[in-house]
Structure formats: C-alpha cells, structure tokens
Design an enzyme around this catalytic site. Structure first.
Site, PDB file in Angstrom:
ATOM      1  N   VAL A  17      -5.564   9.470   9.541  1.00 40.89           N
ATOM      2  CA  VAL A  17      -4.612  10.444   8.752  1.00 40.89           C
ATOM      3  C   VAL A  17      -5.334  11.719   8.601  1.00 40.89           C
ATOM      4  O   VAL A  17      -5.282  13.134   8.719  1.00 40.89           O
ATOM      5  CB  VAL A  17      -3.948   9.849   7.626  1.00 40.89           C
ATOM      6  CG1 VAL A  17      -2.916  11.036   6.663  1.00 40.89           C
ATOM      7  CG2 VAL A  17      -2.980   8.285   7.378  1.00 40.89           C
ATOM      8  N   LYS A 208       4.526  -1.434  -0.113  1.00 37.53           N
ATOM      9  CA  LYS A 208       5.641  -0.402  -0.308  1.00 37.53           C
ATOM     10  C   LYS A 208       6.610  -0.718  -1.291  1.00 37.53           C
ATOM     11  O   LYS A 208       7.181  -0.063  -1.609  1.00 37.53           O
ATOM     12  CB  LYS A 208       5.496   0.242   0.773  1.00 37.53           C
ATOM     13  CG  LYS A 208       4.638   0.716   1.791  1.00 37.53           C
ATOM     14  CD  LYS A 208       5.501   0.712   3.496  1.00 37.53           C
ATOM     15  CE  LYS A 208       3.831   1.574   4.378  1.00 37.53           C
ATOM     16  NZ  LYS A 208       4.037   1.272   5.640  1.00 37.53           N
TER      17      LYS A 208
HETATM   18  P1  NAP Z   1      -8.360   5.483   9.248  1.00 37.49           P
HETATM   19  O1  NAP Z   1      -7.924   5.957  10.624  1.00 37.49           O
HETATM   20  O2  NAP Z   1      -9.311   3.782   8.984  1.00 37.49           O
HETATM   21  O3  NAP Z   1      -9.599   5.823   8.452  1.00 37.49           O
HETATM   22  C1  NAP Z   1      -9.732   5.953   7.429  1.00 37.49           C
HETATM   23  C2  NAP Z   1     -11.286   7.371   7.099  1.00 37.49           C
HETATM   24  O4  NAP Z   1     -11.475   6.405   5.609  1.00 37.49           O
HETATM   25  C3  NAP Z   1     -12.105   6.654   7.600  1.00 37.49           C
HETATM   26  O5  NAP Z   1     -12.630   8.243   8.380  1.00 37.49           O
HETATM   27  C4  NAP Z   1     -13.364   6.567   7.274  1.00 37.49           C
HETATM   28  O6  NAP Z   1     -14.615   7.081   8.255  1.00 37.49           O
HETATM   29  C5  NAP Z   1     -13.154   6.750   5.951  1.00 37.49           C
HETATM   30  N1  NAP Z   1     -13.584   5.595   4.539  1.00 37.49           N
HETATM   31  C6  NAP Z   1     -13.233   4.470   4.658  1.00 37.49           C
HETATM   32  N2  NAP Z   1     -13.937   3.713   4.117  1.00 37.49           N
HETATM   33  C7  NAP Z   1     -14.702   4.244   3.180  1.00 37.49           C
HETATM   34  C8  NAP Z   1     -15.848   5.001   2.642  1.00 37.49           C
HETATM   35  N3  NAP Z   1     -16.082   3.469   1.743  1.00 37.49           N
HETATM   36  N4  NAP Z   1     -16.561   5.638   2.430  1.00 37.49           N
HETATM   37  C9  NAP Z   1     -16.286   6.308   3.017  1.00 37.49           C
HETATM   38  N5  NAP Z   1     -14.725   6.802   3.957  1.00 37.49           N
HETATM   39  C10 NAP Z   1     -14.732   5.644   4.208  1.00 37.49           C
HETATM   40  O7  NAP Z   1      -7.466   4.964   8.240  1.00 37.49           O
HETATM   41  P2  NAP Z   1      -6.343   5.595   8.005  1.00 37.49           P
HETATM   42  O8  NAP Z   1      -4.804   5.360   9.312  1.00 37.49           O
HETATM   43  O9  NAP Z   1      -6.416   7.019   8.508  1.00 37.49           O
HETATM   44  O10 NAP Z   1      -5.033   5.622   6.805  1.00 37.49           O
HETATM   45  C11 NAP Z   1      -5.875   6.044   6.172  1.00 37.49           C
HETATM   46  C12 NAP Z   1      -5.056   5.526   4.304  1.00 37.49           C
HETATM   47  O11 NAP Z   1      -3.063   6.413   4.747  1.00 37.49           O
HETATM   48  C13 NAP Z   1      -4.727   4.125   4.106  1.00 37.49           C
HETATM   49  O12 NAP Z   1      -4.412   3.809   2.674  1.00 37.49           O
HETATM   50  C14 NAP Z   1      -3.474   4.048   4.936  1.00 37.49           C
HETATM   51  O13 NAP Z   1      -2.577   3.136   4.744  1.00 37.49           O
HETATM   52  C15 NAP Z   1      -2.686   5.284   4.465  1.00 37.49           C
HETATM   53  N6  NAP Z   1      -1.397   5.579   5.751  1.00 37.49           N
HETATM   54  C16 NAP Z   1      -1.698   5.697   7.024  1.00 37.49           C
HETATM   55  C17 NAP Z   1      -0.484   5.725   7.936  1.00 37.49           C
HETATM   56  C18 NAP Z   1      -1.605   5.679   9.679  1.00 37.49           C
HETATM   57  O14 NAP Z   1       0.385   5.505  10.230  1.00 37.49           O
HETATM   58  N7  NAP Z   1      -1.716   5.129   9.814  1.00 37.49           N
HETATM   59  C19 NAP Z   1       0.354   5.611   7.633  1.00 37.49           C
HETATM   60  C20 NAP Z   1       0.324   6.621   5.881  1.00 37.49           C
HETATM   61  C21 NAP Z   1      -0.065   6.222   5.389  1.00 37.49           C
HETATM   62  P3  NAP Z   1     -15.444   6.964   9.440  1.00 37.49           P
HETATM   63  O15 NAP Z   1     -14.335   7.358  10.348  1.00 37.49           O
HETATM   64  O16 NAP Z   1     -16.414   7.306   9.146  1.00 37.49           O
HETATM   65  O17 NAP Z   1     -15.463   5.711   9.275  1.00 37.49           O
HETATM   66  N1  HSE Z   2       0.163   0.555   8.820  1.00 41.73           N
HETATM   67  C1  HSE Z   2       1.208   1.138   8.382  1.00 41.73           C
HETATM   68  C2  HSE Z   2       3.029   0.717   8.972  1.00 41.73           C
HETATM   69  C3  HSE Z   2       1.205   2.517   8.238  1.00 41.73           C
HETATM   70  O1  HSE Z   2       2.539   0.296  10.262  1.00 41.73           O
HETATM   71  O2  HSE Z   2       3.224   1.786   8.568  1.00 41.73           O
HETATM   72  C4  HSE Z   2       2.057   3.499   7.057  1.00 41.73           C
HETATM   73  O3  HSE Z   2       2.127   2.948   5.859  1.00 41.73           O
END
Ligand code: NAP
Ligand code: HSE
Length: 434
Positions: A17, A208
């Site tokens: 994201v 959610k």
């Molecule tokens: P992700 O790909 O795992 O990315 C997480 C990021 O946060 C990474 O850049 C990581 O750093 C950083 N991070 C995590 N813990 C940290 C810490 N303690 N200190 C500093 N940096 C930290 O996760 P994502 O999929 O983008 O999701 C992010 C959020 O959005 C979550 O709450 C998820 O539930 C929500 N979300 C995701 C989606 C989706 O489709 N992916 C959709 C809706 C909502 P590094 O890169 O250096 O490891």
């Molecule tokens: N892991 C979640 C999903 C990301 O698959 O719907 C969106 O919140």
C-alpha cells in the site's frame, strides 16, 4: 486555523500500500495539488529495512527507520499509517494525534480494537482520523456509512470483505485449484496480510465486520464479539455439490439487528447463485446494506491490492488536505449509543448443508434421521453423492430446514459418535435472501 499552501505527509510503511501511496503522491502531484488546493509533499517514510528494494523507488533521504523522524517532524501535517499490525502502529497513531497531527490509516486491526478510543482522542485534540482503506480496499464504505446512510436505521449487513479468501474460493470453485496454490497467488498479488492466517481463518474479515457494525449500528462492536470461522476446512467436493444444489460458497460477514440483540458472524456460507453476492469473484468485495429508508444497497469493487487501496488512502489524505488548505478544522468523532447485546452463535436459526461419509448399509439413513429428528432438525433433502463399494462407504449430502445452531452443534457430536458415520465432512450454514 490559517490557510496553507503546502501540506506535509509522513508515510509509515512502504510495502504494497505504501509504495502505491508514494507513487501516486509523486507521479500525480499536479492533480493532487489541484484537488487539495495546496501542494502535498512527502516529508519522510518509515520502513524497517532501509536497503530493501521498493516497488516504487523514492529519494533515499526520505527513508528512515526511526519513527520519531515522522512523528516529531514539524513539517508533517498528516501521518499516513500503512504499516499494519497492532503495535507499534497503535502507539505511533496515539503519539501523532497527541502532537496534533491528522492521521490516515489502513489498519483494520487497530481500528477494530481501538477505533472508538483513537477517535475520542482525535476529537479532543481537534484533528481528523480517517480510515476508509481499513475495510474493503478501494470500495468507499466508511464514508457512506458515516454520511450518506446516516439517517437510516440499518437492519442488516452482509458482505464479502476479504479479497484473499474470495480469490481462493473463486479459484477452488471455478478452476478446481488447490488451496495452497491459490493462497500463494493471492500473496504474490499483494492481497494477503503479512500473516495469511488472518485472512484464511476469517480474522481479517472479523476486524472489518467489527468496524462496519460499529458504524452501522452506532454501538461498540469489538472484533472479539464476532463469531469467526475460516475457510480451511472446506473440501473440494463441497464446491461441486454446492453448485449442483444451486449455490456458491462464500466467506460471508454478516451483522443483523434482531429483537434481543445483534448477530455478528464470519463464516463460509452457501449463497444462492442468483443473488449478487454469489457472483462476486476473485479479489472483488461487496457489502450489502439494508436500511429502513434506502432499502438494499450494494457497494462492489476491488477489496485489496496496491492501487485500489491507494485510492481509498488518497481520498482520505485529500479530504484532510483540503480542510488544512482552506483553513477549516473539522475533527473526527463517533457518536455511539448504549451497548447493544451481542447474541451468541448458539441462538442462530438458519438452514444447513451437511456432507457425511457413512457406511453403505441398510438402516443408515434412519439412524441419522433419528438423531436429527430428536433434536428437532428437519431434513429438507438427502442426496447420496458417491459410493465406494470396496470399503462399503457412501457420501451423503443433507440439506436442513431452518434449525437452531445449538441443536445442530449437538447433532454433529451425536452423529460423530455413531458407528455408521465414518466422518462428518463439512457443515456449512446456508444464507437465504427474501
Ligand atoms: P506490507 O506490504 O507488509 O508493508 C508494510 C510496510 O510497513 C513495509 O514497508 C514495512 O517495512 C513497514 N513496517 C512494518 N512494520 C514496521 C515497523 N515496526 N517499523 C517500521 N516499518 C514497519 O503491508 P501492506 O500490504 O502494504 O499493508 C499495510 C496496511 O494496509 C495493513 O494494515 C493492511 O492490513 C492494510 N491493507 C492492505 C491491503 C492490501 O491489499 N495489501 C488492502 C487494504 C488494507 P519494510 O518494507 O522495510 O519491511
Ligand atoms: N488481506 C486483506 C484482504 C487486504 O485480502 O482483503 C485488504 O484489507
């Protein structure tokens, strides 16, 4: 508040994201500035690993592994938390708000567990906390619940709100894919949570549903209030048999206002093929809401993935940026009524699909019918699906009329103890639409 021509963003997280948010803020900076009425620039990005390659490369000086560089930076007006996980995200959000910064978050775990407390602090501090991306990725649903549908008494909410499981179920149903291969594909697309058990065990959908129910019913619904079952025990045969019976299998999140309280549950369900939710496939999500004024409305779109989620995060950033740019200062708040009782799952009344592996011999159906009949579970149909003559076993599928969950749970235990029942394969609730 004074009007401003430059607004600073502190991004926390640069994964699926965060990379999308950084890309759009930088590549569409003119469009963003026009919509905000001020330039919107990233002042710093918090990551864990400074040397990791990124899906979108940003100037190196923006990256930091020290949260204080974001929270304590006076040039940061809006902290955008897209790190995920409960801690330290919650701590960073509280600290940012305490220092008078606005916050945008995509974190459903934090909002489901602590949303009302954070919103109360935001109100006290006179800042906004927006969280559109925390539910259903690119689908606008938090905004409509907080504004467009606010005059309604909402009676029910039925939703597919986890993209990963809907992707897996679609692959298993339409392409006969293996569960683990479909999960790996969902992870490769960036849909899955850091710990995919949160997706496949229904926990992400429960978070959610807690957020949506709190907003829809104006009462505090905690993630721990939601009865939650995942998709890991579904067998490939269930998809085939369900289809033959006129249903698709979906992981449904359901909240319903009943006389004696609120039903909130996440579990796999048979959904009649002709209803809209049965046709929601792949990473798509849908939320169906029933209001006393609006009637039934359905929100549909991509529930996960980098750009759809970025769309929701940017919408929140723009709303706050516009307010800052024009010098107005709305605060976020949530007006909750007194607590509504949450009904235990054992009080649910619904229809069931059961797949049993039984001995293929005379009198078997009579024994099963007796167990169900004694518990007042009425059988709607029985179909013998497969027979294995070598081991004298047969597979039968039973559809029940509306029955009480407590009785069904007792029936499952009693059926398991019968010699003629080799295995209770699956028991899936059937959701009906009137
Ligand atoms: P992700 O790909 O795992 O990315 C997480 C990021 O946060 C990474 O850049 C990581 O750093 C950083 N991070 C995590 N813990 C940290 C810490 N303690 N200190 C500093 N940096 C930290 O996760 P994502 O999929 O983008 O999701 C992010 C959020 O959005 C979550 O709450 C998820 O539930 C929500 N979300 C995701 C989606 C989706 O489709 N992916 C959709 C809706 C909502 P590094 O890169 O250096 O490891
Ligand atoms: N892991 C979640 C999903 C990301 O698959 O719907 C969106 O919140």
């Amino acid at each position: 508040m004074t009007q401003r021509s430059e607004i600073g963003i502190g991004l926390m997280g640069m994964g699926v994201v965060g990379s999308g948010v950084a890309r759009v803020l930088m590549q569409k900076s003119r469009h963003i500035a026009q919509q905000a009425g001020a330039s919107v620039a990233i002042q710093g990005i918090l990551v864990r690993n400074l040397s990791k390659p990124r899906a979108f490369e940003v100037p190196r000086h923006l990256l930091t592994s020290n949260a204080e560089d974001i929270i304590g930076n006076p040039a940061v007006d809006i902290v955008v938390e897209v790190m995920g996980g409960e801690e330290p995200a919650l701590d960073y959000i509280f600290k940012s708000i305490s220092l008078g910064k606005h916050v945008v978050t995509a974190n459903k775990q934090v909002m489901a567990k602590h949303g009302p407390d954070i919103l109360t602090l935001a109100r006290k501090k006179g800042v906004q906390l927006l969280f559109e991306a925390s539910v259903a990725g690119g689908i606008p649903i938090i905004g409509p619940l907080g504004k467009d549908l606010l005059a309604n008494d909402i009676t029910a909410l039925r939703a597919i709100i986890n993209g990963t499981t809907n992707y897996i179920l679609t692959e298993m149903s339409l392409n006969h894919s293996d569960f683990s291969i479909a999960l790996k594909e969902a992870q490769a697309h960036g849909y899955a949570e850091a710990d995919p058990r949160n997706d496949v065990e229904g926990i992400d959908a429960a978070y959610k549903l807690a957020i949506l129910s709190t907003l829809a019913f104006h009462t505090r619904v905690r993630a721990s209030d939601v009865h939650c079952e995942g998709i890991t025990s579904l067998g490939s045969k269930d998809f085939r048999y369900a289809r033959e019976l006129g249903y698709n299998i979906k992981l449904l999140a359901i909240a319903r206002q009943e006389k004696k309280g609120l039903q909130v549950r996440v579990h796999p369900a048979l959904v009649p093929q002709q209803v809209l939710l049965a046709k929601v496939d792949g990473v798509f999500n849908a939320i169906e809401i029933e209001g006393d004024l609006s009637g039934r409305v359905v929100f549909h779109g991509q529930g996960a993935g980098s750009l759809p989620t970025t769309s929701a995060v940017l919408g929140d950033i723009l709303e706050i940026a516009r307010n800052i740019a024009s010098g107005i200062s709305p605060t976020s708040s949530l007006l909750l009524r007194e607590d509504i009782a949450i009904k235990p799952i054992t009080e649910l009344n619904t229809k069931y699909y059961m797949r049993l592996n039984v001995a293929d011999m005379p009198g078997v159906l009579a024994q099963i019918a007796r167990v169900l009949g004694d518990l007042k579970i009425s059988i709607a149909s029985v179909i013998q699906k497969e027979t294995d003559e070598k081991v004298q076993a047969a597979e039968i599928v039973i559809m029940t009329h509306t029955s009480r969950e407590a009785s069904m749970q007792q029936a499952i235990q009693q059926l398991k103890s019968l010699d003629i029942v080799r295995n209770v394969g699956s028991v899936i609730r059937v959701e009906e639409w009137s």
